[in-house]
Design an enzyme around this catalytic site. Structure first.
Site, PDB file in Angstrom:
ATOM      1  N   ASP A  43       0.733 -19.282  41.456  1.00  0.00           N
ATOM      2  CA  ASP A  43       1.749 -19.169  40.404  1.00  0.00           C
ATOM      3  C   ASP A  43       1.313 -19.603  38.999  1.00  0.00           C
ATOM      4  OD1 ASP A  43       2.909 -18.789  42.853  1.00  0.00           O
ATOM      5  OD2 ASP A  43       4.714 -19.939  42.426  1.00  0.00           O
ATOM      6  N   GLU A  73       1.662 -29.269  51.123  1.00  0.00           N
ATOM      7  CA  GLU A  73       1.563 -27.942  50.523  1.00  0.00           C
ATOM      8  C   GLU A  73       0.154 -27.737  49.948  1.00  0.00           C
ATOM      9  OE1 GLU A  73       4.474 -27.289  47.467  1.00  0.00           O
ATOM     10  OE2 GLU A  73       4.128 -25.127  47.386  1.00  0.00           O
TER      11      GLU A  73
HETATM   12  C1  GLC Z   1       4.551 -21.094  45.776  1.00  0.00           C
HETATM   13  C2  GLC Z   1       3.109 -20.642  45.988  1.00  0.00           C
HETATM   14  C3  GLC Z   1       3.098 -19.335  46.734  1.00  0.00           C
HETATM   15  C4  GLC Z   1       3.885 -19.491  48.030  1.00  0.00           C
HETATM   16  C5  GLC Z   1       5.266 -20.085  47.810  1.00  0.00           C
HETATM   17  C6  GLC Z   1       5.960 -20.501  49.097  1.00  0.00           C
HETATM   18  O1  GLC Z   1       5.255 -20.194  45.001  1.00  0.00           O
HETATM   19  O2  GLC Z   1       2.419 -20.537  44.782  1.00  0.00           O
HETATM   20  O3  GLC Z   1       1.782 -18.919  46.983  1.00  0.00           O
HETATM   21  O4  GLC Z   1       3.984 -18.272  48.678  1.00  0.00           O
HETATM   22  O5  GLC Z   1       5.175 -21.233  47.013  1.00  0.00           O
HETATM   23  O6  GLC Z   1       5.175 -21.402  49.826  1.00  0.00           O
END
Ligand code: GLC
Length: 424
Positions: free
Chosen positions: A163, A392
């Site tokens: 992101d 995460e």
């Molecule tokens: C964030 C991450 C993305 C992922 C999402 C859910 O947006 O950057 O890659 O899919 O979280 O975990």
């Protein structure tokens, strides 16, 4: 120890299981996310094959008529997430976002079919998914590569799955913020704001959503209308790899037409990938399509390119580059080069290590025969879990767990990394 970690990972996946889909983590991400789901299915396959297939089927049940597979499916109402369906307004019966995410399904479904023990059931389910995955790939080349270059562009940073990568900064600076409706972020109440994107970035994320919404989410218009068009080597590598895996799958299932088309996609895209190579960095870089320039930003996107069948000589240089990064970081693979000023070890995609990317890089380098660096990446990944749990993402120097906890795809990758040891 391995057995214990696998048990924990299985329990975590069970806890995040909502029946027909899995949430990435409780609270921060309360819906189904595209590539999270597909990669989590690889974890489920080790202990519940039926559930693994259902995960991917649910995702494709929400495929758009034009072939796109959305990045979020809002199966349930949840006030705790922003931007929700009222912002996207895509007009779907089951609400979805209006953009996509890295297409790992071709890769994952081939792997699942190869490994599945319930052969008949797996073959039937893979056969049903095959044309849907192919339609998604066709959609990419039609709607995100309108000039037929062989490489697709993302039109929103969220599509990349990375992101807030440094890769987007310059292009994102050209995205306006005027006219953005007032909003309240929810992510920063679930996770430390210092680990998350900034408010300024959030305004631009939403500006793009509003722009695409104003065009009725018509994918024949969005690419050209977007001020943000980035060609990401990692994203394209995933697409290329999924196309060539889908070709193998199609051959195995007796679908020669899909096989031939998928092979064409993969070959064209692989050839074009070389235009992203940087001698200076010894890795691939993004191209900013709007101004037709390479982005001088050494991120993990350019390392993830090894997931595709890039030339062996290129893979060797990328392996060396990762080994060098391993001298700067204790835990491979940092999502951004720790030696450049933009590096931020705890902020999302601007430095931290992510197990899913480690998994795909290790897979690509294993095929290229780069065993030593593959072993280091796998060992570092397991050490991160042992020291810091199923986070995460992780600070690649201190191993500090960042972002959300109890993460589904992290757990799935742990099972993938460890299971071979346990069963070996
Ligand atoms: C964030 C991450 C993305 C992922 C999402 C859910 O947006 O950057 O890659 O899919 O979280 O975990």
């Amino acid at each position: 120890m391995s057995k214990h970690l696998i048990d924990q990972a299985m329990q975590l996946l069970r806890a995040n299981d909502r029946g027909t889909y899995t949430v990435p983590t409780y609270g921060l991400y309360p819906f189904q996310w595209n590539w999270d789901s597909v990669l989590s299915a690889l974890g489920f396959l080790h202990f519940d094959e039926d559930r693994a297939w259902t995960e991917i089927e649910t995702l494709f049940d929400n495929q758009w008529e034009d072939g796109m597979v959305p990045h979020i499916i809002f199966h349930e109402h949840d006030e705790g997430y922003f931007p929700g369906p009222d912002v996207w307004r895509t007009g779907r019966k089951v609400p979805t976002s209006g953009i996509t995410q890295p297409p790992v399904a071709g890769f994952a479904v081939r792997r699942m079919l190869e490994r599945a023990e319930q052969r008949e059931d797996a073959t039937r389910r893979a056969r049903a998914l095959l044309p849907k995955i192919h339609a998604w790939h066709e959609w990419f080349f039609r709607c995100r590569d309108p000039q037929g270059t062989g490489l697709v562009a993302i039109i929103h940073p969220w599509e990349s799955g990375r992101d807030n990568s440094v890769d987007w900064d310059a292009a994102f600076g050209r995205v306006p913020t005027d006219g953005v409706e007032a909003f309240t972020r929810r992510d920063t109440s679930h996770a430390n704001p210092d680990h998350r994107p900034t408010d300024e970035q959030y305004k631009r994320y939403i500006w793009l959503v509003q722009k695409f919404r104003s065009l009725g989410w018509d994918n024949s218009k969005l690419h050209d209308a977007s001020p943000f068009q980035l060609v990401d080597p990692g994203f394209n590598a995933i697409l290329t790899r999924s196309c060539s895996d889908l070709a193998e799958l199609a051959d195995a299932l007796g679908e020669p037409e899909i096989a031939a088309q998928s092979r064409n996609f993969a070959e064209k895209s692989l050839a074009a990938m070389d235009t992203l190579w940087s001698e200076k960095w010894g890795q691939y870089l993004c191209r900013d399509r709007a101004i037709d320039e390479l982005v001088d930003s050494p991120s993990i996107g350019g390392l993830l390119a090894v997931f595709a069948e890039i030339p062996a000589a290129r893979a060797k240089v990328v392996a060396k580059r990762i080994a060098k990064l391993g001298e700067l970081a204790n835990f491979l693979v940092p999502s951004h080069d720790p030696s450049v000023p933009e590096y931020d070890g705890m902020r999302y995609w601007r430095g931290p290590a992510w197990l899913i990317v480690n998994y795909m890089i290790a897979d690509g380098l294993a095929r290229a025969g780069e065993t030593a660096i593959v072993n280091r990446i796998k060992a570092d990944s397991v050490k991160l879990i042992e020291e810091s749990g199923f986070a995460e993402y992780y600070d690649p120097i201190t191993a500090e767990p960042c972002g959300g906890g109890q993460f589904s795809w992290t757990a799935a990758m742990v099972i993938e990394f460890l299971d071979e040891r346990v069963t070996a």
